[in-house]
Enzyme design. Structure first.
Site: not given
Ligand code: COA
Length: 409
Positions: A83, A115, A240, A289
């Site tokens: 992304e 994601c 995730h 992240n």
């Protein structure tokens, strides 16, 4: 029922610099325990202006091809899940294809859904292999992202960057996917997004946690229904990881469901968490992240550090992309840990990082913004340890320097 398609090789690339979350907390006048304990992070990766989603992807890909002795001609499909696109038309995959010198007879494109993008790529690549369309050639799937929020925002301590490259083939020595019907869930929500005119993401943080957990429940139920696989069949459960505490919240949601089903006759929450999910998170704690790659960084870290314990086990994986699309799927880890041992590279990359202070972190952010403008190109200095580098933009074209080949402008 496990299949003969899935992940044959996996390798990771991580930016060369990091900031300790304590440093960030102190600069914000916040108790560091909020970041260390409340969010569960410790450090977060910081990119230099020479690192971008393309260089991170190319580095991870170079490691996976080298580590598993795969030649560029063996790759028939290259998909980048991201992304953090660097161009509205030209995909990251096209740059990576050129930097790696892959065969022109190769399908090359990016997939984007926050994601979830890399999971879409992985599932597509696995289907391509399973149907025999690869004709013994492999797919290369790369998750690459730079997670960036506004300075001073609630999301800032959950930033990070990195890439995970995976070879997908009919020789899945690392993880063979279970061939169950898709357990997917889509919902049109505004929980996290980044308009084209912004370089940082916007997020409704608390709402995004709700959306994530709702998607988890839907997909896990669908997975259980279609597969017949139960809690006790998993050796590990991976989620995730936008920040490590989120994996704990996700685990707790599934645990509570399971404990209710068993009328309380169940091991304590934290013991189950430490058995099933905790061992996968050590790299997410260090890197932060990495959006599309966060789940796969957990997988890579688990394989790297727990190789003998995880060999032959079954892993459940939950992928969530804001917006949203989610999927729960599973796979069997190969029985022979020597297939991936010493080839993933997480600990090695972490060992070579340099810490930066708060002012340097801000300066690197500003330098990165300046590099995204036309005319930012600077002639390369000496080659940097053989790594691919982003040199800036010249004549509206991004310029990269790869080991052994001087930049051409
Ligand atoms: N010591 C220990 N823990 C502390 C603390 C302290 N001094 N101060 C706060 N905390 C805890 C809070 O209790 C909370 O824990 P909980 O979630 O278990 O209740 C946690 O730290 C976060 O605090 P909170 O006040 O909720 O944080 P926030 O308003 O700053 O926002 C996010 C947190 C995650 C919502 C924010 O970082 C964000 O928007 N992140 C990006 C989006 C994202 O990651 N979404 C997830 C789904 S994809």
């Amino acid at each position: 029922m496990n299949s003969r398609f899935g992940i044959e090789g996996i390798a990771v690339s991580i930016p060369s610099h990091y900031i300790d979350l304590k440093t960030l907390a102190e600069a914000r006048g916040i108790d560091p325990a909020k970041y260390y304990v409340g969010l569960g992070g410790r450090r977060m990766a910081v990119v230099t202006p020479e690192e971008d989603p393309v260089t991170l992807a190319a580095e991870a890909a170079r490691k996976v091809l080298g580590g598993y002795q795969v030649t560029p001609d063996d790759i028939g499909m290259l998909i980048v899940g991201s992304e953090s696109g660097v161009d509205a038309a030209k995909p990251i995959a096209a740059y990576v294809h050129g930097l790696l010198g892959l065969n022109p007879q190769c399908r090359t494109f990016d997939t984007q859904h926050a994601c979830y993008g890399a999971t879409a790529a992985l599932r597509l690549a696995a289907d391509w292999c399973a149907q025999g369309n690869g004709r013994r050639r492999k797919a290369l799937v790369i998750a690459t992202d730079i997670a960036r929020y506004e300075v001073g925002s609630a999301g800032e301590p959950t930033q990070g960057a990195g890439a995970v490259a995976m070879l997908v083939s009919t020789e899945p020595g690392v993880v063979a996917f279970d061939a169950y019907p898709d357990a997917v869930f889509t919902e049109d929500v505004m929980d996290f997004w980044r308009p084209h005119y912004r370089s940082t993401a916007l997020v409704d943080g608390k709402y995004s946690i709700e959306c994530y957990l709702r998607a988890l429940e839907h997909t896990y139920e669908a997975y259980e229904r279609s597969s017949g696989v139960r809690w006790e069949d998993f050796t590990h459960l991976l989620f995730h990881v936008p920040f490590p505490k989120m994996a704990y919240k996700a685990f707790r949601r599934l645990y509570e469901r399971e404990a209710a089903r068993r009328n309380g006759d169940f091991p304590p929450l934290d013991a189950e968490y430490e058995r099933l999910t905790g061992p996968a998170l050590w790299a997410n704690v260090e890197v932060g992240n990495i959006y599309s790659g966060s789940l796969y960084l957990s997988l890579a870290a688990l394989l790297e550090r727990q190789d003998a314990a995880v060999a032959g086990g079954r892993i459940g994986l939950f992928s969530y992309g804001s917006g949203s699309c989610a999927e729960f799927f599973s796979g069997s880890v190969g029985p022979d840990a020597s297939v991936w041992r010493g080839r993933i590279g997480v600990a090695e990359a972490l060992a070579h990082r340099t810490e930066v202070g708060y002012e340097t972190y801000l300066a690197l952010r500003r330098a990165g913004e300046a590099m995204s403008k036309n005319g930012s190109f600077r002639a390369p200095g000496p080659e940097a340890n053989g790594h691919v580098r982003f040199l800036g933009i010249h004549d509206d074209r991004r310029v990269y320097d790869r080991p052994g080949r001087r930049a051409m402008v």
